[in-house]
Design a protein around this motif. Structure first.
Motif, PDB file in Angstrom:
ATOM      1  N   VAL A   1      -5.153   1.325   4.884  1.00 27.28           N
ATOM      2  CA  VAL A   1      -6.373   1.015   4.133  1.00 27.28           C
ATOM      3  C   VAL A   1      -6.136   1.196   2.645  1.00 27.28           C
ATOM      4  N   ALA A   2      -5.464   2.271   2.264  1.00 28.81           N
ATOM      5  CA  ALA A   2      -5.178   2.531   0.850  1.00 28.81           C
ATOM      6  C   ALA A   2      -4.342   1.412   0.241  1.00 28.81           C
ATOM      7  N   GLU A   3      -3.363   0.919   0.984  1.00 32.81           N
ATOM      8  CA  GLU A   3      -2.533  -0.178   0.483  1.00 32.81           C
ATOM      9  C   GLU A   3      -3.371  -1.430   0.252  1.00 32.81           C
ATOM     10  N   GLU A   4      -4.326  -1.672   1.149  1.00 38.25           N
ATOM     11  CA  GLU A   4      -5.182  -2.852   0.985  1.00 38.25           C
ATOM     12  C   GLU A   4      -6.100  -2.690  -0.227  1.00 38.25           C
ATOM     13  N   ILE A   5      -6.615  -1.490  -0.434  1.00 36.32           N
ATOM     14  CA  ILE A   5      -7.454  -1.243  -1.611  1.00 36.32           C
ATOM     15  C   ILE A   5      -6.638  -1.386  -2.884  1.00 36.32           C
ATOM     16  N   ASP A   6      -5.403  -0.869  -2.888  1.00 32.66           N
ATOM     17  CA  ASP A   6      -4.520  -1.023  -4.051  1.00 32.66           C
ATOM     18  C   ASP A   6      -4.304  -2.491  -4.394  1.00 32.66           C
ATOM     19  N   ALA A   7      -4.189  -3.332  -3.365  1.00 30.24           N
ATOM     20  CA  ALA A   7      -3.913  -4.750  -3.581  1.00 30.24           C
ATOM     21  C   ALA A   7      -5.152  -5.550  -3.947  1.00 30.24           C
ATOM     22  N   SER A   8      -6.332  -4.937  -3.834  1.00 31.59           N
ATOM     23  CA  SER A   8      -7.574  -5.636  -4.145  1.00 31.59           C
ATOM     24  C   SER A   8      -7.905  -5.485  -5.627  1.00 31.59           C
TER      25      SER A   8
ATOM     26  N   LEU B   1      -8.044   9.238   0.875  1.00 27.99           N
ATOM     27  CA  LEU B   1      -7.818   7.963   0.197  1.00 27.99           C
ATOM     28  C   LEU B   1      -7.517   8.173  -1.284  1.00 27.99           C
ATOM     29  N   LYS B   2      -8.182   9.141  -1.918  1.00 20.64           N
ATOM     30  CA  LYS B   2      -7.880   9.437  -3.318  1.00 20.64           C
ATOM     31  C   LYS B   2      -6.421   9.846  -3.494  1.00 20.64           C
ATOM     32  N   GLU B   3      -5.880  10.521  -2.494  1.00 20.91           N
ATOM     33  CA  GLU B   3      -4.482  10.946  -2.557  1.00 20.91           C
ATOM     34  C   GLU B   3      -3.528   9.780  -2.310  1.00 20.91           C
ATOM     35  N   LEU B   4      -3.961   8.807  -1.534  1.00 20.82           N
ATOM     36  CA  LEU B   4      -3.076   7.711  -1.138  1.00 20.82           C
ATOM     37  C   LEU B   4      -3.138   6.505  -2.074  1.00 20.82           C
ATOM     38  N   ILE B   5      -4.297   6.264  -2.669  1.00 19.83           N
ATOM     39  CA  ILE B   5      -4.448   5.104  -3.560  1.00 19.83           C
ATOM     40  C   ILE B   5      -3.721   5.373  -4.869  1.00 19.83           C
ATOM     41  N   THR B   6      -2.914   4.425  -5.293  1.00 22.30           N
ATOM     42  CA  THR B   6      -2.097   4.621  -6.497  1.00 22.30           C
ATOM     43  C   THR B   6      -2.725   4.004  -7.737  1.00 22.30           C
ATOM     44  N   ARG B   7      -3.722   3.172  -7.579  1.00 25.68           N
ATOM     45  CA  ARG B   7      -4.320   2.476  -8.710  1.00 25.68           C
ATOM     46  C   ARG B   7      -5.423   3.325  -9.339  1.00 25.68           C
ATOM     47  N   ASP B   8      -5.522   3.295 -10.663  1.00 28.33           N
ATOM     48  CA  ASP B   8      -6.576   4.010 -11.380  1.00 28.33           C
ATOM     49  C   ASP B   8      -7.846   3.170 -11.463  1.00 28.33           C
TER      50      ASP B   8
END
Length: 356
Positions: free
Chosen positions: A271-278, A313-320
């Motif tokens: 899920v985090a990867e998908e949010i990063d890509a959005s 998710l905050k720990e996994l998402i890399t985008r600011d």
């Protein structure tokens, strides 16, 4: 698990339904056509007849254009659903005609069979949960309602809570019509596989009572995709530019706990990867429970579970630049029938919503 689309690597679907723009294939084996007896690969659903009655026609000589059996987990056992027509009664109104037949040897309960789960105004004795999908324009057409905004413009079987062996009832529901160039629609019900490619025909004798009855504003919803994971642990929907991923609490947490399990991590990473890509800047996380227990337990548990997902998710998402909106709803917003274990399992969930 009769609808859906494989659009993500971490979710696997067993029956597909997607917009044509995605070039996804619908599995037509979900329901049978009248000549399906000549095709051994076709199926009429998850429930087999126990030999109580004939399984073709409805006793008055009509032949259905599509047939499916109810899924026993969510509907009455040994019910057969027959679609007879989908007709234009006016440029604004389609009418779906179908029948329900008890093909078993015992009386079968039909309350809530085709009701719309999650609607506080739902009517347990109407087909207000049956919708039409316009795959050409990616729209979902819900039954029309009368001007009170609550009453379905459709059949009502409130005087008959069950069917005796071999007994049938005829049902109709009125819908907002699609554009004139749409010739086929998919019929979705809460209790059967999807009826694919049902042809729209012109009514030989339009019903003036149906056409002239004042109705509320039509409900035509954006429809893009919905997918159930093969083991029921997750699902997703995509409406317009919004993605919503529903994760089973039974996978994320132990019973009555709000600490994430080891098994949850792989799913949340995806899920985090998908949010990063959005392109999203806001992620909504909503916790839900079934109706076991009471609000004093369910409300804080659903919120604590949503907060646990937010933290990971905050720990996994890399985008600011992403903000989170977190809420717990307890058992107030079911998506399935709490009267069955399968339904309660679907209602125990955490939903993550974000824009593409």
């Amino acid at each position: 698990m009769n609808r859906l689309i494989a659009t993500s690597g971490f979710l696997r679907a067993s029956c597909l339904l997607l917009a044509a723009a995605l070039s996804t294939v619908l599995l037509s084996s979900c329901v049978s056509s009248p000549d399906s007896s000549t095709n051994p690969e076709q199926s009429t659903g998850d429930v087999e007849s126990d030999g109580g009655s004939d399984t073709s026609g409805n006793g008055d000589g009509r032949s259905p254009i599509a047939t499916a059996l109810a899924n026993a987990a969510v509907g009455g056992r040994n019910l057969r659903f027959d679609i007879y027509s989908l007709e234009r009664h006016s440029p604004e109104i389609l009418v779906l005609n179908l029948g329900i037949t008890n093909i078993g040897r015992e009386n079968t309960y039909i309350f809530y069979t085709l009701a719309e789960f999650g609607d506080p105004n739902t009517e347990p004795t109407t087909p207000n949960g049956v919708s039409l999908i316009d795959m050409q324009n990616n729209k979902r057409h819900m039954p029309l309602k009368l001007t009170d905004g609550k009453t379905c413009h459709c059949s009502d079987w409130s005087g008959q809570k069950d069917l005796s062996p071999g007994e049938s009832i005829d049902i109709w529901a009125a819908y907002p019509a699609p554009p004139e160039d749409v010739e086929l629609m998919t019929v979705m019900t809460p209790v059967t596989p999807d009826f694919l490619d049902i042809p729209i025909t012109e009514a030989a004798s339009p019903d003036p009572d149906i056409v002239n009855t004042p109705v509320a504003e039509p409900r035509i919803l954006d429809f893009w995709a919905f997918q159930d994971d093969i083991d029921g642990s997750s699902s997703r929907s995509e409406t317009g530019d919004t993605t919503s991923i529903m994760l089973s609490s039974d996978v994320l947490f132990d019973l009555n706990e709000s600490t994430l399990t080891d098994a949850a991590d792989e799913t949340l990473r995806a899920v985090a990867e998908e949010i990063d890509a959005s392109s999203t800047t806001t992620v909504k996380i909503d916790g839900h429970t079934d109706n076991t227990g009471n609000d004093a337990i369910n409300n804080p548990l659903s919120l604590d579970r949503a907060k646990a997902v937010e933290k990971r998710l905050k720990e996994l998402i890399t985008r600011d630049g992403i903000t989170f909106e977190v809420a717990g709803h307890g058992s107030a917003d079911p998506v399935a029938d709490n009267g069955t274990e399968e339904g309660r399992a679907k209602n125990r969930r955490v939903t993550i919503t974000f824009s593409k």
